[in-house]
Design an enzyme around this catalytic site. Structure first.
Site, PDB file in Angstrom:
ATOM      1  CG  PHE A 167      49.404  39.685  46.240  1.00 25.91           C
ATOM      2  CD1 PHE A 167      49.693  40.518  47.221  1.00 25.91           C
ATOM      3  CD2 PHE A 167      49.268  40.298  44.864  1.00 25.91           C
ATOM      4  CE1 PHE A 167      49.546  41.994  47.190  1.00 25.91           C
ATOM      5  CE2 PHE A 167      49.314  41.835  44.626  1.00 25.91           C
ATOM      6  CZ  PHE A 167      49.593  42.694  46.078  1.00 25.91           C
ATOM      7  CG  ASP A 168      49.999  32.370  49.123  1.00 23.67           C
ATOM      8  OD1 ASP A 168      49.643  31.783  48.298  1.00 23.67           O
ATOM      9  OD2 ASP A 168      50.138  32.172  50.489  1.00 23.67           O
ATOM     10  N   GLY A 169      47.485  33.431  47.860  1.00 18.11           N
ATOM     11  CA  GLY A 169      46.193  33.524  47.947  1.00 18.11           C
ATOM     12  C   GLY A 169      45.914  33.417  49.364  1.00 18.11           C
TER      13      GLY A 169
END
Length: 298
Positions: A160-162
């Site tokens: 996941f990106d943040g």
């Protein structure tokens, strides 16, 4: 007793995200809906090749060996005739699908509500945007992505990106408006203040519950892969601590291209809100675009 999905991780997925229907879709996109349906009917006994999200779905369904913990539902603009091929292709591939909704060209995202879906994967950008607007974790599958590798058959690997994915885009708004230094100052001053949740927080929580339920054969491995760097890393870590969730790996790349790092992690799927990151990642791993946050506003 009426069946319920309340105690399960529910994934809704379009037929093009699960199987490779790109040749057939080109006929559909040309406006020849009847020709598309006829081709699917002619190929009814020919299982479709695996699509970009196939590895993710197959591994999640493997959690059902001990108990029914995961439900995958086909949610598609396809017609019911084409739906027959989807179910037959799933059976040939050894994955158990029982439920599907086929809307014959109409937007299907409204059915996410009765499904209480934790994730919607589709190759249709507009359906994904509508799903996100309705509050459901959703991503547009890049059908040009490479397929997932086979080195980790007993691990569901998700990256996941943040900001604007796991977290809100509060900090990204500061960066876009005022630049990197203001962003770092903002995050340093708020390091002890958890970030609000982003669109994919519900999925991360659902995956955490699935992992906590325990399974002798399957496990989940997650990674946070973000353009953040020190000192802005601390707020992201503290936010996850506040949620009582641990990710297995965290990569604070300070703007470096993510693709090569993701290739080493070997996820079954990667989610990011920025098209440049997703496009580069798709050269190395299965990837999906999350059309959320300030970078995706027209």
């Amino acid at each position: 007793m009426i069946p319920t999905l309340d105690d399960k991780l529910v994934v809704a997925i379009s037929s093009r995200a699960l199987f490779n229907f790109e040749e057939e879709n080109r006929i559909f996109e040309s406006g020849d809906a009847a020709g598309y349906m006829q081709l699917q009917l002619e190929r009814l006994d020919h299982p479709a090749a695996h699509g970009i999200a196939f590895s993710l779905i197959r591994k999640l369904l493997a959690f059902n060996d001990a108990a029914q913990r995961v439900e995958v539902v086909i949610l598609s603009r396809n017609d019911p005739v084409s739906g027959m091929r989807v179910f037959r292709s799933a059976k040939a591939a050894g994955i158990r699908l029982e439920r599907g909704v086929f809307t014959q060209g109409r937007p299907p995202f409204g059915y996410l509500r009765p499904l209480r879906a934790h994730l919607f994967l589709s190759a249709n950008a507009e359906d994904v945007r509508e799903a996100l607007a309705a509050g459901f974790p959703a991503a547009r599958v890049l059908t040009e992505s490479v397929l997932a590798g086979s080195n980790h058959p007993h691990e569901v690997r998700i990256a996941f990106d943040g900001d604007a994915v796991l977290f809100s885009d509060e900090a990204e708004q500061v960066f876009q408006a005022q630049g990197l230094q203001a962003f770092q100052d903002h995050e340093r001053s708020k390091a002890a203040q958890p970030l609000p949740g982003g669109p994919f927080k519900p999925l991360l929580l659902a995956l955490h519950r699935l992992q906590q339920a325990g399974d002798a054969r399957m496990r989940i491995r997650t990674a946070l892969v973000t353009a953040r760097s020190a000192p802005a890393h601390e707020r992201a870590i503290r936010t996850l601590m506040d949620w009582k969730i641990q990710v297995d790996e965290a990569m604070f790349l300070g703007g470096l291209a993510k693709g090569e790092f993701l290739r080493e992690f070997e996820p079954d799927f990667f989610f990011d809100d920025q098209t440049r990151h997703v496009d580069h990642a798709a050269l190395h791993v299965p990837a999906g675009h999350v059309a959320a946050g300030i970078t995706n506003r027209a």
